[in-house]
Structures are given as structure tokens and as C-alpha cells.
Design a protein around this motif. Structure first.
Motif, mmCIF file in Angstrom:
data_model
loop_
_atom_site.group_PDB
_atom_site.id
_atom_site.type_symbol
_atom_site.label_atom_id
_atom_site.label_comp_id
_atom_site.label_asym_id
_atom_site.label_seq_id
_atom_site.Cartn_x
_atom_site.Cartn_y
_atom_site.Cartn_z
ATOM 1 N N LYS A 1 0.862 -1.230 0.115
ATOM 2 C CA LYS A 1 -0.250 -0.142 -0.302
ATOM 3 C C LYS A 1 0.920 1.284 -0.011
ATOM 4 O O LYS A 1 0.515 2.385 -0.275
ATOM 5 N N ALA A 2 2.219 1.118 0.436
ATOM 6 C CA ALA A 2 3.151 2.447 0.447
ATOM 7 C C ALA A 2 4.575 1.743 0.240
ATOM 8 O O ALA A 2 4.772 0.483 0.326
ATOM 9 N N ALA A 3 5.313 2.369 -0.354
ATOM 10 C CA ALA A 3 6.816 2.144 -0.416
ATOM 11 C C ALA A 3 7.377 2.199 0.912
ATOM 12 O O ALA A 3 7.135 2.468 1.906
ATOM 13 N N GLY A 4 8.411 1.122 0.801
ATOM 14 C CA GLY A 4 9.070 0.967 2.188
ATOM 15 C C GLY A 4 10.083 -0.296 2.080
ATOM 16 O O GLY A 4 10.439 -0.831 0.950
ATOM 17 N N LYS A 5 10.472 -1.037 3.031
ATOM 18 C CA LYS A 5 11.339 -1.762 3.109
ATOM 19 C C LYS A 5 10.848 -3.155 3.858
ATOM 20 O O LYS A 5 10.252 -2.961 4.779
ATOM 21 N N VAL A 6 11.176 -4.326 3.161
ATOM 22 C CA VAL A 6 10.525 -5.732 3.998
ATOM 23 C C VAL A 6 11.379 -5.742 5.102
ATOM 24 O O VAL A 6 12.769 -6.099 5.058
ATOM 25 N N PHE A 7 10.759 -5.857 6.254
ATOM 26 C CA PHE A 7 11.281 -5.735 7.645
ATOM 27 C C PHE A 7 11.392 -7.239 7.991
ATOM 28 O O PHE A 7 12.465 -8.015 8.559
ATOM 29 N N LYS A 8 10.259 -8.106 8.048
ATOM 30 C CA LYS A 8 9.989 -9.406 8.431
ATOM 31 C C LYS A 8 8.986 -10.212 7.577
ATOM 32 O O LYS A 8 7.803 -9.477 7.332
ATOM 33 N N ILE A 9 9.264 -11.498 7.468
ATOM 34 C CA ILE A 9 8.238 -12.410 6.847
ATOM 35 C C ILE A 9 7.611 -13.033 7.880
ATOM 36 O O ILE A 9 8.252 -13.576 8.837
ATOM 37 N N GLU A 10 6.382 -12.911 7.999
ATOM 38 C CA GLU A 10 5.419 -13.548 9.070
ATOM 39 C C GLU A 10 4.911 -14.936 8.564
ATOM 40 O O GLU A 10 4.799 -15.874 9.533
ATOM 41 N N ALA A 11 4.557 -15.252 7.479
ATOM 42 C CA ALA A 11 4.005 -16.396 6.999
ATOM 43 C C ALA A 11 4.938 -17.025 5.775
ATOM 44 O O ALA A 11 5.307 -16.236 4.960
ATOM 45 N N ASN A 12 5.181 -18.252 5.596
ATOM 46 C CA ASN A 12 5.823 -18.828 4.502
ATOM 47 C C ASN A 12 4.828 -19.555 3.641
ATOM 48 O O ASN A 12 3.663 -19.813 4.083
ATOM 49 N N PRO A 13 5.108 -19.865 2.423
ATOM 50 C CA PRO A 13 4.313 -20.334 1.525
ATOM 51 C C PRO A 13 3.625 -21.944 2.258
ATOM 52 O O PRO A 13 4.670 -22.590 2.883
ATOM 53 N N GLY A 14 2.412 -22.088 2.153
ATOM 54 C CA GLY A 14 1.620 -23.213 2.528
ATOM 55 C C GLY A 14 1.276 -23.072 3.929
ATOM 56 O O GLY A 14 0.529 -23.764 4.574
ATOM 57 N N THR A 15 1.323 -21.723 4.685
ATOM 58 C CA THR A 15 0.671 -21.341 5.760
ATOM 59 C C THR A 15 -0.509 -21.137 5.671
ATOM 60 O O THR A 15 -1.214 -20.058 4.584
ATOM 61 N N ALA A 16 -1.295 -21.489 6.496
ATOM 62 C CA ALA A 16 -2.948 -20.988 6.281
ATOM 63 C C ALA A 16 -3.090 -19.628 7.174
ATOM 64 O O ALA A 16 -2.524 -19.724 8.276
ATOM 65 N N VAL A 17 -3.712 -18.794 6.564
ATOM 66 C CA VAL A 17 -3.897 -17.615 7.210
ATOM 67 C C VAL A 17 -5.630 -17.143 7.133
ATOM 68 O O VAL A 17 -6.256 -17.497 6.269
ATOM 69 N N LYS A 18 -5.847 -16.491 8.040
ATOM 70 C CA LYS A 18 -7.309 -15.836 8.137
ATOM 71 C C LYS A 18 -7.173 -14.240 7.789
ATOM 72 O O LYS A 18 -6.066 -13.788 7.933
ATOM 73 N N LYS A 19 -8.293 -13.963 7.425
ATOM 74 C CA LYS A 19 -8.531 -12.540 6.928
ATOM 75 C C LYS A 19 -8.022 -11.492 8.008
ATOM 76 O O LYS A 19 -8.334 -11.693 9.164
ATOM 77 N N GLY A 20 -7.130 -10.715 7.813
ATOM 78 C CA GLY A 20 -6.469 -9.801 8.962
ATOM 79 C C GLY A 20 -5.125 -10.245 9.459
ATOM 80 O O GLY A 20 -4.519 -9.476 10.205
ATOM 81 N N ASP A 21 -4.745 -11.520 9.297
ATOM 82 C CA ASP A 21 -3.470 -11.872 10.052
ATOM 83 C C ASP A 21 -2.463 -11.341 9.222
ATOM 84 O O ASP A 21 -2.320 -11.255 7.791
#
Length: 124
Positions: free
Chosen positions: A60-80
Motif C-alpha cells: 500500500k506504500a513504498a518501504g522496506k521488507v522488515f520481516k516475513i511472518e508467513a511462509n508458503p503453505g501457511t494457512a492465514v485468516k483475514k487480517g493475519d
């Protein structure tokens, strides 16, 4: 005389420092040596094929990737949180727009991204 090896901006310099009788120190111009190999970047989260999922998550804005919270294959809910961007020195979570499974993470920690850049995809 003392010899030092100094690294500045990835360049390695061998410096000899001579002491004169007044207790002060003078140093000749540094002699450039072969550049040291750059340090390895921290291990990034595994990436799947770019744009693998049907639901795109974009910056939504320019920036720097600080941390990856979920890896491929991870189930997430809306808002996670899927990843964290550093935007104007603030940690800003990038969240899943709907329930699903992370199909791909298309960035790595430390990457600079522009507004609208593809960050990840989900399968629903």
C-alpha cells in the motif's frame, strides 16, 4: 609502528600507523587490498513461483521488507499479518485480505518495494 586491517564500505585497507616522539600518531594513506567477499545475507523465507496464487497482496506504500511472518503453505485468516514493511521508520503489517493459504512470498527481507508492488499471493 602498528599495522591494522580496516574494512570501509566493503573495501579492505591495510594501514600502517607510525608513532612520532611527541606521542601523536601519523598515518600514511591507506593501501587498498583485494576487496573482501560480501557477507551473506540472512536466510530469507523460501519463495514459491512469483504470483502463484489467485489473491494478490500488494504494498500500500513504498518501504522496506522488515520481516516475513508467513511462509508458503501457511494457512492465514483475514487480517493475519503475512509480512511486515518498514514504512517511514514504522513497522507496518501487511495483512491477508481474506482467508486462504499463502501460495508465494515474492519478496525477501531487506528488499525495497514501491507502492503497488506484488508482495505475496494466496490461494483461497
Amino acid at each position: 609502528m602498528k599495522n591494522y586491517t580496516i574494512t570501509v564500505n566493503g573495501n579492505v585497507y591495510d594501514v600502517t600507523v607510525e608513532e612520532n616522539g611527541s606521542g601523536s600518531v601519523s598515518a600514511p594513506a591507506p593501501r587498498k587490498m583485494a576487496a573482501a567477499a560480501p557477507k551473506a545475507a540472512p536466510a530469507a523465507a523460501p519463495k514459491a513461483a512469483g504470483g502463484a496464487g489467485s489473491v494478490k497482496i500488494e504494498a500500500k506504500a513504498a518501504g522496506k521488507v522488515f520481516k516475513i511472518e508467513a511462509n508458503p503453505g501457511t494457512a492465514v485468516k483475514k487480517g493475519d499479518a503475512v509480512l511486515i514493511l518498514e514504512v517511514m521508520k514504522m513497522e507496518t503489517p501487511v495483512v491477508a485480505p481474506e482467508d486462504g493459504t499463502v501460495a508465494s512470498i515474492d519478496v525477501a527481507v531487506g528488499d525495497q518495494v514501491e507502492s503497488g508492488a506484488l508482495l505475496a499471493t494466496l490461494n483461497n
